[in-house]
Design a protein around this motif. Sequence first.
Motif, PDB file in Angstrom:
ATOM      1  N   VAL A 133       0.828  -1.214   0.000  1.00  0.00           N
ATOM      2  CA  VAL A 133       0.000   0.000   0.000  1.00  0.00           C
ATOM      3  C   VAL A 133       0.859   1.260   0.000  1.00  0.00           C
ATOM      4  O   VAL A 133       0.555   2.245  -0.686  1.00  0.00           O
ATOM      5  CB  VAL A 133      -0.951   0.002   1.220  1.00  0.00           C
ATOM      6  N   LEU A 134       1.939   1.233   0.767  1.00  0.00           N
ATOM      7  CA  LEU A 134       2.793   2.417   0.891  1.00  0.00           C
ATOM      8  C   LEU A 134       3.426   2.777  -0.450  1.00  0.00           C
ATOM      9  O   LEU A 134       3.415   3.947  -0.858  1.00  0.00           O
ATOM     10  CB  LEU A 134       3.868   2.163   1.948  1.00  0.00           C
ATOM     11  N   LYS A 135       3.959   1.784  -1.153  1.00  0.00           N
ATOM     12  CA  LYS A 135       4.590   2.052  -2.449  1.00  0.00           C
ATOM     13  C   LYS A 135       3.577   2.585  -3.445  1.00  0.00           C
ATOM     14  O   LYS A 135       3.872   3.508  -4.216  1.00  0.00           O
ATOM     15  CB  LYS A 135       5.251   0.791  -2.987  1.00  0.00           C
ATOM     16  N   ALA A 136       2.384   2.022  -3.443  1.00  0.00           N
ATOM     17  CA  ALA A 136       1.360   2.468  -4.382  1.00  0.00           C
ATOM     18  C   ALA A 136       1.015   3.939  -4.180  1.00  0.00           C
ATOM     19  O   ALA A 136       0.873   4.698  -5.147  1.00  0.00           O
ATOM     20  CB  ALA A 136       0.109   1.603  -4.227  1.00  0.00           C
ATOM     21  N   GLN A 137       0.912   4.352  -2.940  1.00  0.00           N
ATOM     22  CA  GLN A 137       0.552   5.742  -2.666  1.00  0.00           C
ATOM     23  C   GLN A 137       1.708   6.689  -2.954  1.00  0.00           C
ATOM     24  O   GLN A 137       1.513   7.753  -3.555  1.00  0.00           O
ATOM     25  CB  GLN A 137       0.108   5.888  -1.201  1.00  0.00           C
ATOM     26  N   LEU A 138       2.917   6.330  -2.541  1.00  0.00           N
ATOM     27  CA  LEU A 138       4.052   7.237  -2.699  1.00  0.00           C
ATOM     28  C   LEU A 138       4.507   7.335  -4.149  1.00  0.00           C
ATOM     29  O   LEU A 138       4.991   8.386  -4.585  1.00  0.00           O
ATOM     30  CB  LEU A 138       5.210   6.805  -1.802  1.00  0.00           C
ATOM     31  N   THR A 139       4.352   6.258  -4.902  1.00  0.00           N
ATOM     32  CA  THR A 139       4.733   6.303  -6.318  1.00  0.00           C
ATOM     33  C   THR A 139       3.849   7.257  -7.094  1.00  0.00           C
ATOM     34  O   THR A 139       4.282   7.869  -8.081  1.00  0.00           O
ATOM     35  CB  THR A 139       4.651   4.895  -6.931  1.00  0.00           C
ATOM     36  N   ALA A 140       2.620   7.428  -6.649  1.00  0.00           N
ATOM     37  CA  ALA A 140       1.679   8.313  -7.336  1.00  0.00           C
ATOM     38  C   ALA A 140       1.910   9.789  -7.012  1.00  0.00           C
ATOM     39  O   ALA A 140       1.332  10.658  -7.669  1.00  0.00           O
ATOM     40  CB  ALA A 140       0.246   7.925  -6.973  1.00  0.00           C
ATOM     41  N   ARG A 141       2.746  10.081  -6.039  1.00  0.00           N
ATOM     42  CA  ARG A 141       2.999  11.471  -5.658  1.00  0.00           C
ATOM     43  C   ARG A 141       4.316  11.960  -6.262  1.00  0.00           C
ATOM     44  O   ARG A 141       5.311  11.240  -6.259  1.00  0.00           O
ATOM     45  CB  ARG A 141       3.098  11.614  -4.139  1.00  0.00           C
ATOM     46  N   PRO A 142       4.346  13.188  -6.761  1.00  0.00           N
ATOM     47  CA  PRO A 142       5.620  13.726  -7.265  1.00  0.00           C
ATOM     48  C   PRO A 142       6.565  14.061  -6.116  1.00  0.00           C
ATOM     49  O   PRO A 142       6.128  14.444  -5.025  1.00  0.00           O
ATOM     50  CB  PRO A 142       5.190  14.991  -8.012  1.00  0.00           C
ATOM     51  N   GLY A 143       7.839  13.891  -6.365  1.00  0.00           N
ATOM     52  CA  GLY A 143       8.833  14.278  -5.370  1.00  0.00           C
ATOM     53  C   GLY A 143       9.085  15.773  -5.404  1.00  0.00           C
ATOM     54  O   GLY A 143       8.691  16.467  -6.339  1.00  0.00           O
ATOM     55  N   GLY A 144       9.763  16.253  -4.388  1.00  0.00           N
ATOM     56  CA  GLY A 144      10.035  17.684  -4.313  1.00  0.00           C
ATOM     57  C   GLY A 144      11.343  18.096  -4.940  1.00  0.00           C
ATOM     58  O   GLY A 144      11.477  19.205  -5.466  1.00  0.00           O
ATOM     59  N   MET A 145      12.350  17.209  -4.897  1.00  0.00           N
ATOM     60  CA  MET A 145      13.680  17.537  -5.419  1.00  0.00           C
ATOM     61  C   MET A 145      14.279  16.316  -6.100  1.00  0.00           C
ATOM     62  O   MET A 145      13.792  15.197  -5.952  1.00  0.00           O
ATOM     63  CB  MET A 145      14.617  17.978  -4.281  1.00  0.00           C
ATOM     64  N   THR A 146      15.373  16.541  -6.824  1.00  0.00           N
ATOM     65  CA  THR A 146      16.124  15.459  -7.440  1.00  0.00           C
ATOM     66  C   THR A 146      17.176  14.953  -6.463  1.00  0.00           C
ATOM     67  O   THR A 146      17.407  15.536  -5.405  1.00  0.00           O
ATOM     68  CB  THR A 146      16.814  15.938  -8.718  1.00  0.00           C
ATOM     69  N   TYR A 147      17.833  13.856  -6.844  1.00  0.00           N
ATOM     70  CA  TYR A 147      18.933  13.345  -6.024  1.00  0.00           C
ATOM     71  C   TYR A 147      20.024  14.410  -5.860  1.00  0.00           C
ATOM     72  O   TYR A 147      20.579  14.588  -4.773  1.00  0.00           O
ATOM     73  CB  TYR A 147      19.543  12.100  -6.661  1.00  0.00           C
ATOM     74  N   ARG A 148      20.344  15.110  -6.940  1.00  0.00           N
ATOM     75  CA  ARG A 148      21.395  16.126  -6.878  1.00  0.00           C
ATOM     76  C   ARG A 148      20.998  17.253  -5.926  1.00  0.00           C
ATOM     77  O   ARG A 148      21.806  17.698  -5.098  1.00  0.00           O
ATOM     78  CB  ARG A 148      21.667  16.703  -8.264  1.00  0.00           C
ATOM     79  N   GLN A 149      19.772  17.728  -6.041  1.00  0.00           N
ATOM     80  CA  GLN A 149      19.327  18.834  -5.194  1.00  0.00           C
ATOM     81  C   GLN A 149      19.329  18.450  -3.717  1.00  0.00           C
ATOM     82  O   GLN A 149      19.777  19.233  -2.865  1.00  0.00           O
ATOM     83  CB  GLN A 149      17.937  19.290  -5.628  1.00  0.00           C
ATOM     84  N   GLN A 150      18.867  17.265  -3.418  1.00  0.00           N
ATOM     85  CA  GLN A 150      18.874  16.823  -2.023  1.00  0.00           C
ATOM     86  C   GLN A 150      20.300  16.646  -1.527  1.00  0.00           C
ATOM     87  O   GLN A 150      20.613  16.987  -0.372  1.00  0.00           O
ATOM     88  CB  GLN A 150      18.088  15.514  -1.876  1.00  0.00           C
TER      89      GLN A 150
END
Length: 406
Positions: free
Chosen positions: A166-183
């Motif tokens: 359930v957790l993966k399904a919900q989080l995959t549907a949400r856009p992230g805030g930053m890229t790996y480089r930015q973080q």
Amino acid sequence: MPGRLWLICLALLLAFALRPAHAGVANAPGANLEVSLVTYGPGETYWERFGHDAIEVRDTVSGEAFNFNYGVFDFDERGFLLNFARGRMHYLMDAGPTTLDENWYIQAGRSVTRQRLDLAPEQAAALRDFLLWNLRPENARYDYDYYVDNCTTRVRDALDRALGGVLKAQLTARPGGMTYRQQTNRLMSAQPWLMLLLDLGLGPYADQPLNAWQESFLPAVLSRELATAQVDGPQGMHPLVADADLVSPNRLETPPTTPPDLRLPLALAGLGLAVLLVLARRFWPTGFTLLGTLYLVLAAVAGTGLLVLWSLTTHHAAWANANLLPFNPLALALLPSTWRARRGLPASRLADIVLLIQLVALLAAVLLHLLPDTVQQNQPWLLFAMPVWLAMAMALRSNRADTTKG
């Protein structure tokens, strides 16, 4: 570390084997288990800058509580440094009494936050059983990856396993805030030189858009995303996090909320070095030789490092790095002409060819950003390299012009 792991594993398995005589985390029924995500804030050492987390499993009857985490590495492991350089790092799962772990982080001044999760008894029991299985010496070791398989993604995956995906399904549907480089830049900004080295070494992989599941490679992001996750229960959908408690506040410098913009600082640094090269060529030839040599050596070393990361290691975040265009080993071919300039001698024909190739490579690096599929965000390094290479070309070519004129 491995010795401690064996002792803790033995203690937990012994408790499980002796369940009629001793009730605790290892053998408590699911209805007596309380599961929490414990998140620790960033520390001062560079490997602590990303923060840390653990899964706490508590027996509400006996009061026994253990923290399970995936962040143990052993400097004394045979070939550790070589494996680290090749991108084949081995990490371990570990477990320890909650109070011992939390007291260590509290004394270090790092924040400690506990989020109690609203799991069904069977989910809590399944998670506990999986963690005990994972803690066994034959299962505890794993191949570490900074972004996709680290101490937090392992915690995330264990929770998702218990929740049935359930957790993966919900989080995959949400856009992230930053890229790996930015973080990475944001969290490493307290160590500017290390941040710059990491930014130089990251390729296009680090600039791909992320969803919330991918960005949850960070403890703070996982904590934030769990706070909004919903799970199904007898009474319908409800928040995964039942309640949250700040066990200890942060007493260290807090990382910025946004990454630093490196374009202006590196552009000014490149322009400043270019001006120094042009002035030194005119008024202090020895200074030009020294500055030029320093830049060419650093450019060649950087390019060699980028080439090695791409071709000889499994650091996939560094592959196909476009910074190889402005920084590459060809710079070493210009060293003789840089020293000839000290005596007012013209650049060699080879240097003319290398300079032409380098300027074309620089132009190609700039034009790459006009292509629709270009991902890598290396504009800061292009802004640094362009004025410097133009200054080097002007200075070395001016020697030929002066000689021809004479």
